[in-house]
Design a protein around this motif. Structure first.
Motif, PDB file in Angstrom:
ATOM      1  N   CYS A 166       0.820  -1.221   0.000  1.00 56.51           N
ATOM      2  CA  CYS A 166       0.000   0.000   0.000  1.00 56.51           C
ATOM      3  C   CYS A 166       0.851   1.266   0.000  1.00 56.51           C
ATOM      4  O   CYS A 166       0.395   2.302  -0.498  1.00 56.51           O
ATOM      5  CB  CYS A 166      -1.028  -0.009   1.120  1.00 56.51           C
ATOM      6  SG  CYS A 166      -0.363  -0.177   2.746  1.00 56.51           S
ATOM      7  N   ASN A 167       2.100   1.219   0.500  1.00 55.33           N
ATOM      8  CA  ASN A 167       2.875   2.466   0.466  1.00 55.33           C
ATOM      9  C   ASN A 167       3.480   2.754  -0.906  1.00 55.33           C
ATOM     10  O   ASN A 167       4.237   3.702  -1.084  1.00 55.33           O
ATOM     11  CB  ASN A 167       3.941   2.524   1.572  1.00 55.33           C
ATOM     12  CG  ASN A 167       5.042   1.501   1.396  1.00 55.33           C
ATOM     13  OD1 ASN A 167       5.073   0.781   0.402  1.00 55.33           O
ATOM     14  ND2 ASN A 167       5.945   1.431   2.350  1.00 55.33           N
ATOM     15  N   ASN A 168       3.119   1.947  -1.876  1.00 56.83           N
ATOM     16  CA  ASN A 168       3.509   2.248  -3.252  1.00 56.83           C
ATOM     17  C   ASN A 168       2.331   2.819  -4.055  1.00 56.83           C
ATOM     18  O   ASN A 168       2.349   2.822  -5.280  1.00 56.83           O
ATOM     19  CB  ASN A 168       4.105   1.018  -3.930  1.00 56.83           C
ATOM     20  CG  ASN A 168       5.505   0.725  -3.387  1.00 56.83           C
ATOM     21  OD1 ASN A 168       6.201   1.633  -2.949  1.00 56.83           O
ATOM     22  ND2 ASN A 168       5.909  -0.535  -3.399  1.00 56.83           N
ATOM     23  N   VAL A 169       1.334   3.291  -3.339  1.00 62.07           N
ATOM     24  CA  VAL A 169       0.218   3.999  -3.983  1.00 62.07           C
ATOM     25  C   VAL A 169       0.123   5.389  -3.345  1.00 62.07           C
ATOM     26  O   VAL A 169       0.107   5.506  -2.114  1.00 62.07           O
ATOM     27  CB  VAL A 169      -1.124   3.256  -3.764  1.00 62.07           C
ATOM     28  CG1 VAL A 169      -2.298   4.085  -4.266  1.00 62.07           C
ATOM     29  CG2 VAL A 169      -1.097   1.896  -4.467  1.00 62.07           C
ATOM     30  N   LEU A 207       3.445   4.070  -7.418  1.00 64.39           N
ATOM     31  CA  LEU A 207       4.847   4.496  -7.292  1.00 64.39           C
ATOM     32  C   LEU A 207       5.768   3.277  -7.355  1.00 64.39           C
ATOM     33  O   LEU A 207       5.306   2.142  -7.445  1.00 64.39           O
ATOM     34  CB  LEU A 207       5.052   5.196  -5.946  1.00 64.39           C
ATOM     35  CG  LEU A 207       4.060   6.305  -5.584  1.00 64.39           C
ATOM     36  CD1 LEU A 207       4.299   6.761  -4.144  1.00 64.39           C
ATOM     37  CD2 LEU A 207       4.191   7.474  -6.552  1.00 64.39           C
ATOM     38  N   ASP A 208       7.062   3.541  -7.252  1.00 64.61           N
ATOM     39  CA  ASP A 208       8.050   2.481  -7.030  1.00 64.61           C
ATOM     40  C   ASP A 208       8.053   1.436  -8.159  1.00 64.61           C
ATOM     41  O   ASP A 208       7.663   0.278  -7.952  1.00 64.61           O
ATOM     42  CB  ASP A 208       7.744   1.805  -5.675  1.00 64.61           C
ATOM     43  CG  ASP A 208       8.969   1.156  -5.077  1.00 64.61           C
ATOM     44  OD1 ASP A 208       9.982   1.066  -5.783  1.00 64.61           O
ATOM     45  OD2 ASP A 208       8.892   0.715  -3.914  1.00 64.61           O
ATOM     46  N   LEU A 209       8.492   1.857  -9.320  1.00 70.03           N
ATOM     47  CA  LEU A 209       8.398   1.000 -10.504  1.00 70.03           C
ATOM     48  C   LEU A 209       9.671   0.206 -10.799  1.00 70.03           C
ATOM     49  O   LEU A 209       9.840  -0.339 -11.889  1.00 70.03           O
ATOM     50  CB  LEU A 209       8.008   1.861 -11.718  1.00 70.03           C
ATOM     51  CG  LEU A 209       6.732   2.695 -11.535  1.00 70.03           C
ATOM     52  CD1 LEU A 209       6.425   3.518 -12.788  1.00 70.03           C
ATOM     53  CD2 LEU A 209       5.533   1.803 -11.203  1.00 70.03           C
TER      54      LEU A 209
HETATM   55 MG    MG Z   1       8.044   1.787  -2.068  1.00 72.87          MG
END
Ligand code: MG
Ligand code: ATP
Length: 366
Positions: free
Chosen positions: A220-223, A236-238
């Motif tokens: 979830c911390n990549n949204v 995020l974080d690709l």
């Molecule tokens: Mg991340």
């Protein structure tokens, strides 16, 4: 070399004001940078790529540039805000490159900060979980049609479950720490799930399910979320974007978000799949991308949950047998605790497979 120098190499307009390190990321060093342009504050993200994990930063950036451009064009066609819904990669002033190499050989990149956004490290709220699902579902939907096989592969065989089992067998045979005999019950339970967990790879190898662009870090911390409306914005974080099965992203997200306990909770009797959280994520994810899914993908996407969970149990167990050399551990036996936790989750997922399929079918038909 300062962050100011790094920023100065990228083609971002305005005057540098300052920066702060964001502590949330585990992999890269991430800074939020403030600029002033025409009296207006502008924010950027500057990141030093972790080349210990990602050995080929130029290839990795090539993936990111191509994928974000593709998503950008689709979002534009749909009439949505590209600034909000997709990462924008800045190029260097000299050489027009999507990365900058510092004096020490460190690789840096620069993104636009998703405006007025925030991220969350954990996610218990069902509405928020649904929105995480929407963000990743949208990402996959927009990338439907992208030639996934043309991407570079930053982490080869990352989700090749049969190979993960092979590595476990090698670790059992070598038994360098003399731990294998004590693990027999757990190893037997893991191997009992092997055939089912390796099915997805078979489908991919046979070409029965399409090779898609997958994110491979669906936490979830990549949204990014809109601070005011709570709406899910860009993914995020690709770094780990690679070819794979849609079930990888769906499965790993559920594994992470719908465990009733933390990933390393030793209280395995209470580890299981929270079906409400499963449903919330499914509603968001499937709601966005169901029209892109093939029939066999619809039938096998839940298999991803079992596969990703078994695979991680296998990796923790392998590392425990090898003497804890890959994953960071906080105490002796930490990897074994994690392995037992994921194994318990996998068994519960297997038990609940019919209920999961009923829920999934509901959202596929909606
Ligand atoms: Mg991340
Ligand atoms: N473009 C962006 N806009 C807004 N916030 C961002 C952006 N890029 C990164 N962030 C913030 O920085 C954090 C870390 O970034 P990112 O996930 O790329 O790094 P990471 O080191 O790979 O993280 P992890 O390994 O924890 O997933 C994100 O969780 C988010 O809070």
């Amino acid at each position: 070399m300062t962050i100011f120098d790094v920023c100065a190499s990228f083609d971002v307009g305005g005057k540098y004001v300052g920066c702060r390190e964001l502590s949330t990321g585990n992999i890269n060093s991430t800074y939020q940078v403030e600029y002033l342009r025409d009296g207006e504050k502008k924010f950027y993200i500057v990141q030093r790529i972790n080349t210990h994990v990602f050995h080929k930063p130029i290839e990795l950036m090539d993936n990111i540039v191509r994928v974000t451009k593709y998503v950008h064009d689709k979002i534009k066609d749909d009439g949505f805000s590209t600034k909000k819904f997709v990462l924008h990669v800045f190029k260097t002033k000299e050489g027009d490159k999507p990365y900058f190499v510092d004096d020490e050989g460190g690789y840096w990149r620069c993104y636009r900060y998703i405006p007025n956004s925030e991220t969350f490290d954990s996610c218990d709220d069902l509405e928020k979980i649904k929105r995480v699902g929407q963000a990743f579902g949208r990402f996959e939907k927009y990338l439907d049609g992208f030639d996934a096989a043309s991407l570079h592969i930053p982490l080869p065989d990352f989700h090749n479950t049969p190979k993960r089992f092979d590595a476990l067998q090698v670790a059992i045979n070598a038994d360098v720490c003399g731990r294998a005999s004590k693990l027999k019950p757990e190893l037997d339970r893991l191997f009992a799930l092997k055939e089912e967990a390796c099915l997805l790879q078979k489908h991919l190898d046979n070409g029965d399910i399409p090779l898609r662009v997958t994110h491979n870090d669906t936490k979830c911390n990549n949204v990014a979320f809109d601070k005011n409306t709570g709406e899910a914005l860009a993914v995020l974080d690709l770094d780990t974007v690679m070819p794979g099965a849609v079930a990888y992203d769906f499965g790993d997200a559920i594994r992470f978000i719908a465990n009733t306990r933390e990933e390393d909770d030793p209280d395995v009797d209470n580890v299981g799949l929270d079906l409400n959280k499963y449903e919330a994520f499914t509603a968001g994810f499937i709601g966005e991308m169901k029209n892109s899914l093939t029939d066999l993908e619809k039938e096998t996407i839940n298999l991803g949950v079992l596969t990703m969970t078994v695979e991680l149990a296998v990796r923790f167990m392998t590392d425990y047998l090898n003497g804890d050399i890959y994953f960071k551990t906080r105490y002796p036996g930490h990897n074994f605790v994690r392995a037992r936790n994921q194994l318990a989750l996998a068994e519960d997922v297997y038990k609940k497979r019919n209920e999961m399929q009923n829920i999934l079918d509901k959202y596929v038909k909606e």
